[in-house]
Design an enzyme around this catalytic site. Structure first.
Site, PDB file in Angstrom:
ATOM      1  N   CYS A  80       1.074  -1.729   0.087  1.00  0.00           N
ATOM      2  CA  CYS A  80       0.490   0.221   0.153  1.00  0.00           C
ATOM      3  C   CYS A  80       0.840   1.259  -0.062  1.00  0.00           C
ATOM      4  O   CYS A  80       1.681   1.384   0.209  1.00  0.00           O
ATOM      5  CB  CYS A  80      -0.540   0.160   1.489  1.00  0.00           C
ATOM      6  SG  CYS A  80      -2.232  -1.163   1.405  1.00  0.00           S
ATOM      7  N   GLY A 106       2.045   0.053  -5.089  1.00  0.00           N
ATOM      8  CA  GLY A 106       0.837  -0.355  -5.344  1.00  0.00           C
ATOM      9  C   GLY A 106       0.053  -0.399  -6.822  1.00  0.00           C
ATOM     10  O   GLY A 106      -0.352   0.718  -7.132  1.00  0.00           O
ATOM     11  N   ASN A 183      -2.226   1.843   5.213  1.00  0.00           N
ATOM     12  CA  ASN A 183      -0.378   0.581   4.630  1.00  0.00           C
ATOM     13  C   ASN A 183      -0.584  -0.438   6.096  1.00  0.00           C
ATOM     14  O   ASN A 183      -0.756   0.832   7.097  1.00  0.00           O
ATOM     15  CB  ASN A 183       0.359   1.885   3.865  1.00  0.00           C
ATOM     16  CG  ASN A 183       1.334   1.132   4.053  1.00  0.00           C
ATOM     17  OD1 ASN A 183       1.232  -0.229   3.978  1.00  0.00           O
ATOM     18  ND2 ASN A 183       2.496   1.616   4.404  1.00  0.00           N
ATOM     19  N   GLY A 184      -0.519  -1.833   5.725  1.00  0.00           N
ATOM     20  CA  GLY A 184       0.423  -1.642   7.567  1.00  0.00           C
ATOM     21  C   GLY A 184      -0.415  -3.807   7.404  1.00  0.00           C
ATOM     22  O   GLY A 184      -1.352  -3.987   5.719  1.00  0.00           O
ATOM     23  N   TYR A 326      14.709  -2.211  -0.420  1.00  0.00           N
ATOM     24  CA  TYR A 326      14.316  -1.914  -1.261  1.00  0.00           C
ATOM     25  C   TYR A 326      13.042  -1.212  -1.955  1.00  0.00           C
ATOM     26  O   TYR A 326      12.833  -0.724  -2.712  1.00  0.00           O
ATOM     27  CB  TYR A 326      13.741  -3.258  -1.490  1.00  0.00           C
ATOM     28  CG  TYR A 326      12.790  -4.146  -2.812  1.00  0.00           C
ATOM     29  CD1 TYR A 326      13.107  -4.057  -4.238  1.00  0.00           C
ATOM     30  CD2 TYR A 326      11.028  -4.117  -2.458  1.00  0.00           C
ATOM     31  CE1 TYR A 326      12.476  -3.622  -4.735  1.00  0.00           C
ATOM     32  CE2 TYR A 326      10.633  -4.317  -3.742  1.00  0.00           C
ATOM     33  CZ  TYR A 326      11.409  -4.375  -5.118  1.00  0.00           C
ATOM     34  OH  TYR A 326      10.308  -4.301  -6.026  1.00  0.00           O
TER      35      TYR A 326
END
Length: 541
Positions: A80, A106, A183-184, A326
């Site tokens: 996300c 995403g 997000n998570g 990354y």
């Protein structure tokens, strides 16, 4: 509806819920493996019993890796990205641009919710890239107003085709409308959902984010800030959240600070939130600070006042180290560090720890291996070259009928520069090695291009554990470093030598800050463990 009819309907609903619950319990059972592991699942105690141990979740999120879809991309996926704008008449357009910049977080769904001049919240969501979802200018034009939140997500396997799971979610409850973007990943999602369903809640999605809306709606606290805090006190795991109502925006970060969330401001006074600072840069918002772990930032769009509240008592910080390795773009500042500087430091440390004597040239695996390779080359005194070119326009290489065709599809995405490779001893630097599928193909690609030797260097430790906190990683059985020792991995990918950055060396780069980062995918030391649902009492007519 009469009372008798209502009673009958209630009995039918309870019976349906019981059947669904039984099915859920069966699915939950299938979701876990009984192989021994250092990870222990927390199960609520009943009658003084002991917690269930030696269970490792194959997947504890509503998603699965879906690795067969794209064999040319062996990296984990961030699920996300968030953007929020308050106090600008072009809020939805700025959200759109910010989401474009966060597209790497995403690629399979996007959406925006905006507050109109009438105070009503309106939503546009769709499957696909941001540019696809909002390709028709009328879609953005339908979202006028001074405040908006946006979301991009990865979804794989069955969830990919479901528009219902695309955020932000917009819901109405007795005090008005509220939208949320998340997000998570909540490690107690199944336990919370089971309790809510047992009390009559009806869910429309398979996303853990919907649990948050139900907790807010059923909270007895007032006002909304108290409801949000009340709900978040019951959450476990990783969550960076943006909430939008008719007159306020709330930015929330979990007490451990797993996932990033930053605050900035435009020259006209508009306040902006985003998962990464690169999105703030694009919309010309000046980065001010992180939303701190455990903090709620409230922006009132009526007077543009900004206030802050403490969500829960302080807990040890555990920010995701993979954001630096990354996920985040190199031109972002994440967890108060410039990402490109972190990656350069990883490559430099890797060269100090595992040099490649006799090598001629250092090349990165594009694009995320670039700065680590640069750091490796500088520390080694070797020539740095762009020996692999990534083709960005091929789309996803869905699995093909034969191995030969699959290998050709990989060559479409990564092409060697023969003049850089031919006759050389080549050091290839990548940010991570997960399943090994990409690395083995790259080694073959370089040998076919005439490389005399191929030395693989990985600028992070071996990935041996699945992520529980919002990164879509394979199950532990698919992680090559979890199945093989170093020499076994080297033989599997076919390189002349292989070395990873050690976990101790990674920690030394962060120094005293190292304890503030989650490295569970390398160490299997999980800061927050999943919680199994409590057994559901059998409901009888």
């Amino acid at each position: 509806m009469g009372m008798a009819a209502a009673a009958k309907s209630s009995r039918l609903l309870l019976l349906h819920h019981h059947a669904a619950g039984s099915n859920r319990q069966q699915q939950q059972h299938l979701r876990y493996s009984t192989k021994p592991s250092s990870l222990t699942l927390q199960q609520p105690r009943r009658g003084g019993g002991t917690p269930v141990g030696a269970l490792i979740p194959d997947r504890v999120t509503p998603f699965s890796y879906g690795g067969d879809d794209d064999e040319s991309d062996d990296h984990p996926r961030e699920e996300c990205g968030l953007v929020g704008i308050v106090g600008d008449p072009d809020a939805s357009s700025l959200c759109y641009l910010g989401l474009q910049k966060l597209q790497h977080r995403g690629e399979e769904g996007a959406g925006i919710v905006a507050v109109g001049g009438d105070g009503k919240l309106k939503s546009v969501t769709g499957l696909g890239l941001v540019a696809d979802v909002f390709g028709d200018p009328a879609r953005l034009a339908s979202l006028p107003g001074p405040a908006a939140i946006g979301h991009v997500r990865y979804s794989t396997a069955g969830a990919a085709a479901s528009l219902r799971n695309v955020q932000p979610f917009l819901a109405g409850y007795r005090f008005g409308q509220v939208a949320v973007a998340h997000n998570g990943n909540l490690v107690n999602y199944q336990a919370l959902r089971s309790k809510l369903e047992a009390r009559g809640s009806i869910f429309n999605t398979s996303s853990d984010t919907e649990v948050i809306l139900h907790l807010i709606a059923t909270s007895l606290s007032r006002p909304l800030l108290s409801r949000i805090c009340d709900a978040c006190e019951r959450l476990a795991g990783a969550y960076s959240l943006l909430f939008l109502t008719a007159d306020k925006m709330f930015a929330v970060r979990d007490p451990h600070g797993f996932r990033p969330l930053v605050l900035g401001r435009r020259r006209n006074g508009a306040v902006a939130f985003a998962s990464e600072t690169c999105a703030l840069d694009l919309i010309e918002a000046t980065y001010e600070r992180e939303v701190e772990p455990g903090e709620v930032v409230v922006v009132d769009r009526r007077d543009m006042s900004v206030s802050s509240a403490c969500l829960v008592p302080h807990r040890p910080r555990r920010s995701c180290v993979f954001e630096h390795i990354y996920f985040a773009l190199p031109n972002s500042v994440v967890f108060s560090h410039a990402v490109h500087e972190r990656r350069t430091a990883f490559g430099r440390a890797l060269a100090e720890e595992s040099p490649a004597p006799g090598a001629d040239v250092v090349i990165p695996v594009p694009d995320s291996g670039f700065y680590a390779a640069l750091g490796f080359a500088r520390a080694s005194g070797l020539e740095f070259q762009q020996g692999l070119i990534r083709w960005h326009y091929s789309g996803r290489s869905f699995i093909q009928p034969t191995q030969a065709i699959r290998d050709l599809a990989v060559k479409l995405k990564l092409a060697p520069v023969h003049g850089v490779i031919r006759g050389k001893s080549v050091v290839v630097v990548d940010d991570s090695l997960v399943r090994g599928t990409t690395s083995s193909k790259i080694v073959r690609l370089l040998r076919d291009a005439g490389a005399r030797e191929v030395h693989m260097r990985i600028a992070s430790p071996p990935v041996v554990g699945s992520c529980l906190y919002g990164i879509d990683t394979p199950s532990e059985g698919e992680l090559i470093s979890n199945r093989m020792d170093l020499e076994g991995v080297r033989r599997e990918i076919g390189s002349d030598s292989l070395a990873f950055l050690s976990l101790d060396k990674l920690h030394s780069i962060y120094g005293a800050e190292a304890e503030g980062y989650c490295d569970a995918c390398f160490s299997r030391k999980y800061p927050v463990l999943p919680t199994l649902p409590e057994p559901v009492m059998e409901l009888k007519e």
